[in-house]
Design a protein around this motif. Sequence first.
Motif, PDB file in Angstrom:
ATOM      1  N   ASP A   1      19.134 -17.422  -6.423  1.00 17.92           N
ATOM      2  CA  ASP A   1      18.580 -18.155  -7.570  1.00 17.92           C
ATOM      3  C   ASP A   1      17.071 -18.351  -7.505  1.00 17.92           C
ATOM      4  OD1 ASP A   1      20.962 -18.338  -8.983  1.00 17.92           O
ATOM      5  OD2 ASP A   1      21.568 -20.138  -7.901  1.00 17.92           O
ATOM      6  N   VAL A   2      16.386 -17.534  -6.715  1.00 18.30           N
ATOM      7  CA  VAL A   2      14.928 -17.568  -6.724  1.00 18.30           C
ATOM      8  C   VAL A   2      14.464 -17.007  -8.069  1.00 18.30           C
ATOM      9  CG1 VAL A   2      14.565 -15.283  -5.664  1.00 18.30           C
ATOM     10  CG2 VAL A   2      12.883 -17.065  -5.321  1.00 18.30           C
ATOM     11  N   GLY A   3      13.333 -17.486  -8.538  1.00 15.89           N
ATOM     12  CA  GLY A   3      12.796 -16.986  -9.799  1.00 15.89           C
ATOM     13  C   GLY A   3      12.204 -15.597  -9.649  1.00 15.89           C
ATOM     14  N   VAL A   4      12.128 -14.877 -10.757  1.00 14.29           N
ATOM     15  CA  VAL A   4      11.588 -13.518 -10.740  1.00 14.29           C
ATOM     16  C   VAL A   4      10.153 -13.507 -10.230  1.00 14.29           C
ATOM     17  CG1 VAL A   4      10.956 -11.528 -12.177  1.00 14.29           C
ATOM     18  CG2 VAL A   4      13.128 -12.699 -12.570  1.00 14.29           C
ATOM     19  N   THR A   5       9.348 -14.445 -10.680  1.00 21.10           N
ATOM     20  CA  THR A   5       7.945 -14.487 -10.249  1.00 21.10           C
ATOM     21  C   THR A   5       7.847 -14.727  -8.752  1.00 21.10           C
ATOM     22  OG1 THR A   5       7.279 -15.285 -12.424  1.00 21.10           O
ATOM     23  CG2 THR A   5       5.729 -15.646 -10.607  1.00 21.10           C
ATOM     24  N   GLU A   6       8.625 -15.658  -8.231  1.00 21.05           N
ATOM     25  CA  GLU A   6       8.614 -15.946  -6.788  1.00 21.05           C
ATOM     26  C   GLU A   6       9.151 -14.756  -6.000  1.00 21.05           C
ATOM     27  OE1 GLU A   6       8.318 -17.783  -3.008  1.00 21.05           O
ATOM     28  OE2 GLU A   6       7.233 -17.980  -4.889  1.00 21.05           O
ATOM     29  N   LEU A   7      10.184 -14.119  -6.502  1.00 17.78           N
ATOM     30  CA  LEU A   7      10.721 -12.928  -5.845  1.00 17.78           C
ATOM     31  C   LEU A   7       9.641 -11.859  -5.762  1.00 17.78           C
ATOM     32  CD1 LEU A   7      13.175 -11.453  -4.638  1.00 17.78           C
ATOM     33  CD2 LEU A   7      13.783 -10.763  -6.965  1.00 17.78           C
ATOM     34  N   GLY A   8       8.923 -11.664  -6.849  1.00 20.88           N
ATOM     35  CA  GLY A   8       7.827 -10.695  -6.847  1.00 20.88           C
ATOM     36  C   GLY A   8       6.753 -11.042  -5.835  1.00 20.88           C
ATOM     37  N   ARG A   9       6.400 -12.323  -5.751  1.00 23.40           N
ATOM     38  CA  ARG A   9       5.397 -12.751  -4.771  1.00 23.40           C
ATOM     39  C   ARG A   9       5.838 -12.403  -3.370  1.00 23.40           C
ATOM     40  NH1 ARG A   9       4.392 -16.136  -0.991  1.00 23.40           N
ATOM     41  NH2 ARG A   9       6.350 -17.251  -1.140  1.00 23.40           N
ATOM     42  N   ARG A  10       7.111 -12.651  -3.068  1.00 21.01           N
ATOM     43  CA  ARG A  10       7.606 -12.413  -1.711  1.00 21.01           C
ATOM     44  C   ARG A  10       7.638 -10.939  -1.338  1.00 21.01           C
ATOM     45  NH1 ARG A  10      12.473 -16.716  -0.479  1.00 21.01           N
ATOM     46  NH2 ARG A  10      11.430 -18.544  -1.359  1.00 21.01           N
ATOM     47  N   VAL A  11       7.793 -10.069  -2.318  1.00 21.00           N
ATOM     48  CA  VAL A  11       7.854  -8.639  -2.005  1.00 21.00           C
ATOM     49  C   VAL A  11       6.583  -7.895  -2.399  1.00 21.00           C
ATOM     50  CG1 VAL A  11      10.365  -8.604  -2.108  1.00 21.00           C
ATOM     51  CG2 VAL A  11       9.076  -7.971  -4.134  1.00 21.00           C
ATOM     52  N   GLY A  12       5.569  -8.652  -2.864  1.00 25.83           N
ATOM     53  CA  GLY A  12       4.271  -8.050  -3.133  1.00 25.83           C
ATOM     54  C   GLY A  12       4.152  -7.361  -4.481  1.00 25.83           C
ATOM     55  N   LEU A  13       4.843  -7.891  -5.496  1.00 27.85           N
ATOM     56  CA  LEU A  13       4.781  -7.316  -6.836  1.00 27.85           C
ATOM     57  C   LEU A  13       4.264  -8.344  -7.833  1.00 27.85           C
ATOM     58  CD1 LEU A  13       8.265  -5.541  -7.033  1.00 27.85           C
ATOM     59  CD2 LEU A  13       6.054  -4.481  -6.533  1.00 27.85           C
ATOM     60  N   THR A  14       3.624  -7.859  -8.874  1.00 29.10           N
ATOM     61  CA  THR A  14       3.236  -8.740  -9.974  1.00 29.10           C
ATOM     62  C   THR A  14       4.504  -9.206 -10.688  1.00 29.10           C
ATOM     63  OG1 THR A  14       3.126  -6.944 -11.578  1.00 29.10           O
ATOM     64  CG2 THR A  14       1.087  -7.447 -10.332  1.00 29.10           C
ATOM     65  N   GLN A  15       4.355 -10.200 -11.543  1.00 23.15           N
ATOM     66  CA  GLN A  15       5.507 -10.709 -12.277  1.00 23.15           C
ATOM     67  C   GLN A  15       6.117  -9.614 -13.138  1.00 23.15           C
ATOM     68  OE1 GLN A  15       6.216 -11.378 -15.708  1.00 23.15           O
ATOM     69  NE2 GLN A  15       8.177 -12.284 -15.126  1.00 23.15           N
ATOM     70  N   SER A  16       5.295  -8.828 -13.820  1.00 17.93           N
ATOM     71  CA  SER A  16       5.836  -7.784 -14.698  1.00 17.93           C
ATOM     72  C   SER A  16       6.524  -6.679 -13.886  1.00 17.93           C
ATOM     73  CB  SER A  16       4.750  -7.202 -15.608  1.00 17.93           C
ATOM     74  OG  SER A  16       3.704  -6.642 -14.847  1.00 17.93           O
ATOM     75  N   ALA A  17       5.945  -6.307 -12.747  1.00 20.59           N
ATOM     76  CA  ALA A  17       6.592  -5.296 -11.893  1.00 20.59           C
ATOM     77  C   ALA A  17       7.889  -5.835 -11.307  1.00 20.59           C
ATOM     78  CB  ALA A  17       5.645  -4.859 -10.782  1.00 20.59           C
ATOM     79  N   ALA A  18       7.896  -7.124 -10.947  1.00 25.00           N
ATOM     80  CA  ALA A  18       9.117  -7.739 -10.424  1.00 25.00           C
ATOM     81  C   ALA A  18      10.196  -7.766 -11.497  1.00 25.00           C
ATOM     82  CB  ALA A  18       8.825  -9.155  -9.918  1.00 25.00           C
ATOM     83  N   ALA A  19       9.819  -8.062 -12.733  1.00 27.07           N
ATOM     84  CA  ALA A  19      10.796  -8.077 -13.830  1.00 27.07           C
ATOM     85  C   ALA A  19      11.408  -6.686 -14.021  1.00 27.07           C
ATOM     86  CB  ALA A  19      10.142  -8.562 -15.116  1.00 27.07           C
ATOM     87  N   ARG A  20      10.577  -5.646 -13.953  1.00 27.96           N
ATOM     88  CA  ARG A  20      11.094  -4.276 -14.072  1.00 27.96           C
ATOM     89  C   ARG A  20      12.011  -3.927 -12.900  1.00 27.96           C
ATOM     90  NH1 ARG A  20       5.821  -3.583 -15.636  1.00 27.96           N
ATOM     91  NH2 ARG A  20       5.228  -2.586 -13.685  1.00 27.96           N
ATOM     92  N   MET A  21      11.632  -4.380 -11.696  1.00 26.68           N
ATOM     93  CA  MET A  21      12.477  -4.123 -10.529  1.00 26.68           C
ATOM     94  C   MET A  21      13.829  -4.813 -10.701  1.00 26.68           C
ATOM     95  SD  MET A  21      12.030  -5.274  -6.581  1.00 26.68           S
ATOM     96  CE  MET A  21      11.990  -6.957  -7.166  1.00 26.68           C
ATOM     97  N   VAL A  22      13.824  -6.059 -11.168  1.00 21.87           N
ATOM     98  CA  VAL A  22      15.075  -6.792 -11.386  1.00 21.87           C
ATOM     99  C   VAL A  22      15.897  -6.096 -12.467  1.00 21.87           C
ATOM    100  CG1 VAL A  22      16.090  -8.985 -12.131  1.00 21.87           C
ATOM    101  CG2 VAL A  22      14.204  -8.969 -10.484  1.00 21.87           C
ATOM    102  N   ASP A  23      15.236  -5.536 -13.482  1.00 25.65           N
ATOM    103  CA  ASP A  23      15.958  -4.745 -14.492  1.00 25.65           C
ATOM    104  C   ASP A  23      16.758  -3.635 -13.809  1.00 25.65           C
ATOM    105  OD1 ASP A  23      14.909  -6.188 -16.644  1.00 25.65           O
ATOM    106  OD2 ASP A  23      13.338  -4.693 -17.090  1.00 25.65           O
ATOM    107  N   GLY A  24      16.108  -2.941 -12.887  1.00 22.02           N
ATOM    108  CA  GLY A  24      16.768  -1.852 -12.168  1.00 22.02           C
ATOM    109  C   GLY A  24      17.905  -2.339 -11.292  1.00 22.02           C
ATOM    110  N   LEU A  25      17.694  -3.449 -10.602  1.00 19.90           N
ATOM    111  CA  LEU A  25      18.755  -4.011  -9.759  1.00 19.90           C
ATOM    112  C   LEU A  25      19.942  -4.448 -10.602  1.00 19.90           C
ATOM    113  CD1 LEU A  25      16.647  -6.147  -7.238  1.00 19.90           C
ATOM    114  CD2 LEU A  25      17.719  -3.911  -6.840  1.00 19.90           C
ATOM    115  N   GLU A  26      19.635  -5.004 -11.761  1.00 19.41           N
ATOM    116  CA  GLU A  26      20.701  -5.438 -12.672  1.00 19.41           C
ATOM    117  C   GLU A  26      21.450  -4.218 -13.220  1.00 19.41           C
ATOM    118  OE1 GLU A  26      20.937  -9.290 -15.530  1.00 19.41           O
ATOM    119  OE2 GLU A  26      19.256  -7.936 -15.890  1.00 19.41           O
ATOM    120  N   ALA A  27      20.730  -3.180 -13.616  1.00 16.85           N
ATOM    121  CA  ALA A  27      21.351  -1.960 -14.140  1.00 16.85           C
ATOM    122  C   ALA A  27      22.236  -1.288 -13.092  1.00 16.85           C
ATOM    123  CB  ALA A  27      20.278  -0.987 -14.632  1.00 16.85           C
TER     124      ALA A  27
END
Length: 173
Positions: free
Chosen positions: A46-72
Amino acid sequence: MHERLGNLLGATSLAVTDLVLAGATGAGRVSASAAAALIVLADAPDVGVTELGRRVGLTQSAAARMVDGLEASGLATRRRGEGRVVRVRLTQAGEDTVGDMLAARGAPLADVLDVLDDDERATLTALLAKLLTRLYARIGDADVMCRLCDRRCCVAGAVCPVGQAERDAAGSV
């Protein structure tokens, strides 16, 4: 003398990084940032997308796209949190994938360490703990440093040196 030691440390760290990433990304069939995100989510559901991106070194928009892929891929789901926060959680397939990734990441490391006897392992453990404490002082973010760690094995019967460095730093503020 220190130049050779630094060079050896650099070569070792790159080789270990290559083994860890190859194991994790191969087993998960995901990118390096997605592998790190899945492992982060295993310990921080339940970490937020923005925080998840910070932890893995991605911007918020790149993290959102990555989560799109994980969800797909059926590895993660997202849901609305408070305000604009979007929370991410592993699916059962995601949890299974994390287990596979950690095993695939750990196997080559175990093989590398197999050349050491018990005394050498104890010495290396102490030295790595000392180096990680120093690295925390430079990096200052345990979440980032441990993004590909198997956190459960790190704290089994011991204290994580990165976590301890973080607690020590927080106590000195």
